[in-house]
Design a protein around this motif. Structure first.
Motif, PDB file in Angstrom:
ATOM      1  N   GLN A 104      31.026  18.569 -13.242  1.00  0.00           N
ATOM      2  CA  GLN A 104      29.809  17.883 -12.811  1.00  0.00           C
ATOM      3  C   GLN A 104      28.598  18.799 -12.959  1.00  0.00           C
ATOM      4  N   THR A 105      27.690  18.397 -13.816  1.00  0.00           N
ATOM      5  CA  THR A 105      26.438  19.163 -13.901  1.00  0.00           C
ATOM      6  C   THR A 105      25.303  18.154 -13.997  1.00  0.00           C
ATOM      7  N   SER A 106      24.141  18.588 -13.549  1.00  0.00           N
ATOM      8  CA  SER A 106      22.996  17.672 -13.675  1.00  0.00           C
ATOM      9  C   SER A 106      21.805  18.486 -14.170  1.00  0.00           C
ATOM     10  N   SER A 107      20.890  17.812 -14.843  1.00  0.00           N
ATOM     11  CA  SER A 107      19.705  18.479 -15.399  1.00  0.00           C
ATOM     12  C   SER A 107      18.920  19.108 -14.257  1.00  0.00           C
ATOM     13  N   PRO A 108      18.308  20.255 -14.440  1.00  0.00           N
ATOM     14  CA  PRO A 108      18.313  21.087 -15.649  1.00  0.00           C
ATOM     15  C   PRO A 108      19.344  22.209 -15.572  1.00  0.00           C
ATOM     16  N   GLU A 109      20.492  21.907 -14.982  1.00  0.00           N
ATOM     17  CA  GLU A 109      21.501  22.960 -14.840  1.00  0.00           C
ATOM     18  C   GLU A 109      22.467  22.918 -16.029  1.00  0.00           C
ATOM     19  N   ARG A 110      23.321  23.915 -16.097  1.00  0.00           N
ATOM     20  CA  ARG A 110      24.341  23.912 -17.143  1.00  0.00           C
ATOM     21  C   ARG A 110      25.693  24.159 -16.506  1.00  0.00           C
ATOM     22  N   ASN A 111      26.716  23.918 -17.289  1.00  0.00           N
ATOM     23  CA  ASN A 111      28.066  24.246 -16.853  1.00  0.00           C
ATOM     24  C   ASN A 111      28.250  25.776 -17.016  1.00  0.00           C
ATOM     25  N   TYR A 112      29.443  26.278 -16.862  1.00  0.00           N
ATOM     26  CA  TYR A 112      29.666  27.723 -17.017  1.00  0.00           C
ATOM     27  C   TYR A 112      29.360  28.153 -18.453  1.00  0.00           C
ATOM     28  N   HIS A 113      28.787  29.355 -18.557  1.00  0.00           N
ATOM     29  CA  HIS A 113      28.330  29.831 -19.868  1.00  0.00           C
ATOM     30  C   HIS A 113      29.427  29.773 -20.935  1.00  0.00           C
ATOM     31  N   CYS A 114      30.682  30.074 -20.552  1.00  0.00           N
ATOM     32  CA  CYS A 114      31.749  30.234 -21.558  1.00  0.00           C
ATOM     33  C   CYS A 114      31.921  28.979 -22.415  1.00  0.00           C
ATOM     34  N   PHE A 115      31.667  27.791 -21.834  1.00  0.00           N
ATOM     35  CA  PHE A 115      31.822  26.553 -22.612  1.00  0.00           C
ATOM     36  C   PHE A 115      30.826  26.526 -23.772  1.00  0.00           C
ATOM     37  N   TYR A 116      29.584  26.912 -23.479  1.00  0.00           N
ATOM     38  CA  TYR A 116      28.545  26.886 -24.516  1.00  0.00           C
ATOM     39  C   TYR A 116      28.791  28.006 -25.521  1.00  0.00           C
ATOM     40  N   PHE A 117      29.243  29.162 -24.993  1.00  0.00           N
ATOM     41  CA  PHE A 117      29.533  30.288 -25.898  1.00  0.00           C
ATOM     42  C   PHE A 117      30.591  29.849 -26.911  1.00  0.00           C
ATOM     43  N   LEU A 118      31.642  29.185 -26.393  1.00  0.00           N
ATOM     44  CA  LEU A 118      32.750  28.802 -27.268  1.00  0.00           C
ATOM     45  C   LEU A 118      32.294  27.776 -28.301  1.00  0.00           C
ATOM     46  N   CYS A 119      31.410  26.859 -27.890  1.00  0.00           N
ATOM     47  CA  CYS A 119      30.911  25.854 -28.853  1.00  0.00           C
ATOM     48  C   CYS A 119      30.026  26.495 -29.915  1.00  0.00           C
ATOM     49  N   SER A 120      29.541  27.727 -29.676  1.00  0.00           N
ATOM     50  CA  SER A 120      28.728  28.415 -30.689  1.00  0.00           C
ATOM     51  C   SER A 120      29.525  29.516 -31.379  1.00  0.00           C
ATOM     52  N   ALA A 121      30.840  29.450 -31.240  1.00  0.00           N
ATOM     53  CA  ALA A 121      31.699  30.483 -31.837  1.00  0.00           C
ATOM     54  C   ALA A 121      31.666  30.365 -33.371  1.00  0.00           C
ATOM     55  N   LEU A 140      29.696  18.700 -20.576  1.00  0.00           N
ATOM     56  CA  LEU A 140      28.472  19.445 -20.863  1.00  0.00           C
ATOM     57  C   LEU A 140      27.259  18.525 -21.014  1.00  0.00           C
ATOM     58  N   ASN A 141      27.492  17.272 -21.446  1.00  0.00           N
ATOM     59  CA  ASN A 141      26.330  16.431 -21.749  1.00  0.00           C
ATOM     60  C   ASN A 141      25.823  15.619 -20.559  1.00  0.00           C
ATOM     61  N   GLN A 142      26.405  15.851 -19.376  1.00  0.00           N
ATOM     62  CA  GLN A 142      25.845  15.156 -18.203  1.00  0.00           C
ATOM     63  C   GLN A 142      24.452  15.705 -17.884  1.00  0.00           C
ATOM     64  N   SER A 143      24.236  16.942 -18.340  1.00  0.00           N
ATOM     65  CA  SER A 143      22.905  17.530 -18.172  1.00  0.00           C
ATOM     66  C   SER A 143      22.260  17.590 -19.545  1.00  0.00           C
ATOM     67  N   SER A 144      20.932  17.385 -19.576  1.00  0.00           N
ATOM     68  CA  SER A 144      20.256  17.441 -20.881  1.00  0.00           C
ATOM     69  C   SER A 144      20.034  18.892 -21.298  1.00  0.00           C
ATOM     70  N   CYS A 145      20.291  19.804 -20.402  1.00  0.00           N
ATOM     71  CA  CYS A 145      20.068  21.223 -20.732  1.00  0.00           C
ATOM     72  C   CYS A 145      21.298  21.790 -21.445  1.00  0.00           C
ATOM     73  N   ILE A 146      21.134  22.088 -22.717  1.00  0.00           N
ATOM     74  CA  ILE A 146      22.256  22.638 -23.489  1.00  0.00           C
ATOM     75  C   ILE A 146      21.966  24.102 -23.830  1.00  0.00           C
TER      76      ILE A 146
END
Ligand SMILES: Nc1ncnc2c1ncn2[C@@H]1O[C@H](COP(=O)(O)OP(=O)(O)OP(=O)(O)O)[C@@H](O)[C@H]1O
Length: 770
Positions: A104-121, A140-146
């Protein structure tokens, strides 16, 4: 710490985003510098502790409204020291990771960094884990902040892997960790639709099935079993196990619970792995603990996590109050020194409200979790009823589920909507079994089989109670150490440098009790020492006073008078010093000790230097003679070589010269021979010619002379004959005249006749010869 022989702790506190984590990192670096072991092989404990930060931050930090890199877990780093004051071990303890953020995340927050790091691997990893853009994942997309300014996810991915290498997490383990992270993302994309039967659900569409299968593959478990674990439940009844189905909403809740469990177990595994690789020192009895725990939080919507976080901050505030105000002032009274009491806001009542057993909020929450029929509304009603007269508790007017607590840092309104779910800490048995049977040993280790007898108790265990116990343990550890406090103050809420929101800053200072702490440290006596300890430490400042036979109190008084300190107080058993006075005394003591030490050192250094000089001189003489011998040997060898070279050169030159000379000689001789031969031949020819000409000449001359001779001879003979004939006739006439006269003439006549005959024969011979 080394002087006092007592463990220390540093409590870093402040609002979220005030800089606790950054301060902790600076502290760790400083402690590593002080107690680090330079020159040891391999990675040192302190290096590993520092290098573990990026790993823990990648998995435990996230962007929040207040902080782009907010720690979503509490951390207590325990640095263990050996007898020499060097860091010999370390342990990292973590507290209450915010699990709900995984799903569960809501704008303008993000989930844990590792998820985004892995998607940019790098693309090969993306392909391997079947990932895509973060916005394609539900978690990750529940928040607009990616993306977050200042965080480059691709670079951070590599940095995290690098940090994992540093802390000793192997390549296979890293692979498994990111496989599990990717599986969590895929789990989030599984949607459910209503099944044909009532209260049943099915996988919604092909896309969901793809994610289900991918999650199953990544977790290396049976995909069909994974599907069943999400949409079915087994219930143990006295008659046996009954399998029921669940509706789409329950399946979604089950999926999220599953994902949260996986992620939190993964995080715990990482912490344990880091601790194992850093290593502990069981023999260490001194430690410095650094506590970096989430700051006080008050959002628009506050839930269970905020209650736990703020409860922690209340605990820490109480620890601060206890040490800075309560215990301090109690000691002043006990020691009967002149002191006017300073008031402070005691938060014991808030702590009682939350943690008291029975009757506190946590106890009531646990109670509600035990009853299957409880809802957040029944829980709220119970809370309202129980605390309606509590001065720190209030019910917001228009709400039926919210409640307000007056914390030391301000009022916070909590929404109790998800309190029950979030407080339940048990793994669904099907999920447990499924992952325990995973073909991946890493995943099955995350979910070890639960002991049969514990299954029941684990089902009823609550997060809040576990957290309360952890905090209790932490407080006990902190109480056994000398505490130091660092209050981080957040200058502004816009996360920008050089902006100070004065009211906000003042509010923070007031709420955290810093103002009272300053008052007490200005007016109070932060340093105190037992008379005996004081004299033991500072007797060298006035050694002559110790020779007088006074009691310890009087001696202390005299020593302090002699030193000339002002403003201190002498209690019943202790000397109380003002801020900075201890440092001044220490400085003087250090000066005296330094002067003495310098005397001893200079003597010792002279001795050592002389010894070293003699050794050095002998060694250098020995070395020189050896070197000289070596040089002479070398020179001799060189000279021999040179002589040999000269000899060889001479011989070679002689050889070449001789060869050239011989060749020259040969050529000259050949030339000479040729020339001489030519000359001789010419001479010979000329001689032959001369000889021939002489011969010819001689022959010719002989011929000519012979001819002339013959002519002459003939002429002479002719003449002679003529002459002799004339002479002979004359004689003949005379003889004939004499013969006529005498006999003698006869004989002469005969002789003349003979003569004439002889001449006649000779003339005929010559005629013959001619
Ligand atoms: N000493 C500092 N120098 C420069 N920037 C700092 C410093 N301390 C903090 N910051 C800035 O503030 C941000 C938040 O700091 P930090 O993450 O340490 O806060 P925190 O108090 O630990 O927050 P949370 O409780 O949410 O984890 C950092 O990312 C950094 O940008």
């Amino acid at each position: 710490m080394m002087n006092e022989g007592k463990s220390n702790s540093i409590l870093v506190s402040g609002e979220s985003g005030a800089g606790k984590t950054e301060t902790t990192k600076l502290l760790m670096r400083y402690l590593a510098f002080l107690g680090g072991r330079s020159g040891t092989g391999g990675r040192t404990v302190e290096q590993q502790v520092l290098e573990s930060n990026p790993v823990l931050e990648a998995f435990g930090n996230a962007k929040t409204v207040r902080n782009n890199n907010s720690s979503r877990f509490g951390k207590f780093v325990e640095l263990q020291f050996d007898k020499s004051g060097k860091i010999s071990g370390a342990a990292i303890r973590t507290y209450l990771l915010e699990r709900s953020r995984v799903c569960q995340t809501s704008s303008p927050e993000r989930n844990y960094h590792c998820f985004y790091f892995l998607c940019s691997a790098p693309s090969e990893d993306i392909k391997k884990y079947k990932l895509g853009d973060p916005s394609s994942f539900h978690y990750l997309n529940q928040s607009s902040c990616i993306r977050v300014d200042g965080i480059n996810d691709a670079e951070e991915y590599l940095a995290t892997r690098n940090a994992m290498d540093m802390v000793g997490i192997t390549e296979e383990e890293q692979e498994a960790i990111f496989r599990v992270v990717a599986a969590v993302l895929h789990l989030g994309n599984i949607s459910f639709a209503k099944g044909t039967e009532a209260d049943s659900s099915v996988i919604k569409d092909a896309k969901s099935r793809f994610h289900l299968n991918t999650a199953g593959e990544l977790l290396m478990c049976d995909c069909e079993k994974l599907e069943n674990a999400l949409i079915k439940r087994e219930i143990n009844t006295p008659e046996g196990v009954i399998t029921t189905t669940v509706g789409p909403n329950s399946a979604t809740v089950s999926r999220d619970g599953f994902a949260k469990q996986i992620y939190s177990r993964l995080f715990d595994w990482l912490v344990n792995r880091i601790n194992a690789s850093i290593g502990q020192d069981p023999s260490s009895d001194k430690l410095i603990g650094v506590l970096d725990i989430y700051g006080f939080e008050s959002f628009k919507t506050n839930s269970f996590e905020q209650l736990c976080i703020n409860f922690t901050n209340e605990k820490l505030q109480q620890h601060f109050n206890q040490n800075v105000f309560k215990m301090e002032q109690e000691e002043y009274t006990r020691e009967q020194i002149n002191w006017s009491y300073i008031e402070f806001v005691d938060n014991q009542d808030v702590l009682d409200l939350i943690e008291k057993k029975p009757g506190g909020i946590i106890a009531l929450l646990d109670e509600a979790c035990m009853f299957p029929k409880s809802t957040h509304e029944t829980l709220s009603q119970k809370l309202y009823e129980k605390f309606k007269n509590h001065k720190r508790f209030a019910k917001p007017k228009l709400s039926r589920t919210a409640f307000t607590i007056q914390h030391y840092a301000g009022d916070v309104i909590y929404q109790s909507d998800h309190f029950l779910d979030k407080n339940k800490d048990y793994v669904v048995a099907e999920h447990q079994e499924l992952l325990n049977a995973s073909r991946c040993s890493f995943v099955s280790v995350l979910f070890p089989p639960a002991p049969e007898e514990n299954t029941k108790s684990s089902k009823s265990s609550s997060i809040a109670t576990r957290f309360k116990m952890q905090l209790h343990e932490l407080m006990e550890t902190l109480s056994s150490t000398e505490p130091h406090y660092i209050r981080c103050v957040k200058p502004n809420s816009v996360l920008k440098p050089a902006i100070f929101e004065n009211t906000n800053v003042l509010q923070q200072l007031r709420c955290s009790g810093v103002l009272e702490a300053i008052r007490i440290s200005c007016a109070g006596y932060p340093t105190r020492k037992l008379f005996h300890d004081f004299l033991h430490r500072f007797r060298i400042l006035a050694p002559e006073i110790l020779k007088e036979k006074n009691d310890e109190k009087t001696t202390c008084q005299k020593v302090l008078d002699k030193i000339g300190l002002e403003g201190y107080q002498i209690g019943r058993t202790k000397v109380f010093l003002r801020a900075g006075q201890m440092a001044e005394l220490d400085a003087r003591r250090t000066e005296v000790r330094n002067t003495a030490a310098r005397g001893v050192q200079s003597q010792l250094r002279t001795h050592v230097a002389r010894e070293q000089f003699l050794i050095l001189r002998n060694a250098s003489v020995c070395l020189q003679s050896f070197v000289r011998a070596r040089l002479a040997c070398k020179l001799h060898g060189f000279l021999r070589q040179q002589a040999a070279v000269l000899k060889i050169q001479k011989n070679i030159r002689r050889y070449f010269a001789r060869r050239t000379y011989s060749q020259l000689c040969l050529s000259a001789i050949t030339l000479q021979t040729g020339l001489r031969t030519m000359a001789a031949r010419n001479e010979f020819n000329s001689r032959n010619q001369d000889k021939a000409s002489i011969h010819i000449q001689s022959r010719w001359r002989r011929h000519r002379d012979n001819l002339s001779y013959i002519k002459l001879k003939r002429a002479a003979l002719t003449y002679q004959c003529a002459w002799r004939g004339r002479v002979a006739r004359r004689e003949l006439r005379q003889l004939k005249m004499a013969a006529r006269d005498t006999q003698a003439l006869k004989v002469a006549k005969e002789k003349l006749e003979e003569r004439v005959e002889e001449l006649m024969s000779r003339l005929s011979l010559e005629k013959k010869l001619r």
